[in-house]
Write a protein that holds these residues in place. Sequence first.
Motif, PDB file in Angstrom:
ATOM      1  N   TRP A  13       0.853  -1.185   0.000  1.00 46.83           N
ATOM      2  CA  TRP A  13       0.000   0.000   0.000  1.00 46.83           C
ATOM      3  C   TRP A  13       0.886   1.230   0.000  1.00 46.83           C
ATOM      4  CZ3 TRP A  13      -3.838  -1.283   4.557  1.00 46.83           C
ATOM      5  CH2 TRP A  13      -4.668  -2.349   4.181  1.00 46.83           C
ATOM      6  N   LEU A  36      -4.697   6.477   1.543  1.00 49.70           N
ATOM      7  CA  LEU A  36      -4.109   5.148   1.598  1.00 49.70           C
ATOM      8  C   LEU A  36      -4.581   4.396   0.371  1.00 49.70           C
ATOM      9  CD1 LEU A  36      -2.403   3.208   3.343  1.00 49.70           C
ATOM     10  CD2 LEU A  36      -4.555   2.402   4.337  1.00 49.70           C
ATOM     11  N   LEU A  66      -5.573   3.005   8.637  1.00 48.01           N
ATOM     12  CA  LEU A  66      -5.154   1.600   8.494  1.00 48.01           C
ATOM     13  C   LEU A  66      -6.330   0.643   8.642  1.00 48.01           C
ATOM     14  CD1 LEU A  66      -1.798   1.755  10.463  1.00 48.01           C
ATOM     15  CD2 LEU A  66      -2.064   1.401   7.994  1.00 48.01           C
ATOM     16  N   LEU A  80       4.213  -1.040   3.386  1.00 45.44           N
ATOM     17  CA  LEU A  80       3.606   0.272   3.231  1.00 45.44           C
ATOM     18  C   LEU A  80       4.688   1.222   2.744  1.00 45.44           C
ATOM     19  CD1 LEU A  80       1.238   2.274   3.660  1.00 45.44           C
ATOM     20  CD2 LEU A  80       2.148   2.643   5.974  1.00 45.44           C
ATOM     21  N   ALA A  95       1.558   1.087  11.630  1.00 42.57           N
ATOM     22  CA  ALA A  95       1.669   0.054  10.595  1.00 42.57           C
ATOM     23  C   ALA A  95       2.626  -1.052  11.049  1.00 42.57           C
ATOM     24  CB  ALA A  95       2.143   0.675   9.277  1.00 42.57           C
ATOM     25  N   VAL A 102       7.478  -0.836   6.738  1.00 43.03           N
ATOM     26  CA  VAL A 102       7.337   0.517   6.212  1.00 43.03           C
ATOM     27  C   VAL A 102       8.628   0.910   5.503  1.00 43.03           C
ATOM     28  CG1 VAL A 102       6.937   2.937   6.783  1.00 43.03           C
ATOM     29  CG2 VAL A 102       5.728   1.143   8.050  1.00 43.03           C
TER      30      VAL A 102
END
Length: 131
Positions: A13, A36, A66, A80, A95, A102
């Motif tokens: 994402w 997002l 989220l 992410l 996250a 991330v």
Amino acid sequence: MLEPGAFDVNEAWVAFQLNDRPVCTEADGDFNVLALMDAASDYIFGTEFVSVTSREPSKPESVRLLQCGETKAGTFPATLFVPERLRVDILSAEAERRGIKVLRIPDEQLLRFIGEARRGFAAYMRGDGPR
């Protein structure tokens, strides 16, 4: 180099600022819009309006974003992507708490993913887009 076709749906994402200038309201002040989006499908799971006076999205805003993604996708992604220049430390921590890796990516590389969404939002705000 990241390529949009290199991912499966819900594999990665992207969290990004949708607007290029603040969204102004008379009643509540000015906002930035954090979005997002799924990296494979360009599907935007949700948005959060974050006051321009805030340094970054709050914990409740980050959690809502989220959770919106998880609700719509049925799962969390493995990764992410967030732009290097976007202040999202709280979102990143939330996250990671959910097992999502991330990765900070140079803003220019993410334009391949987010450019159309940002152009569409700008057109909508100008009154050029569908209502």
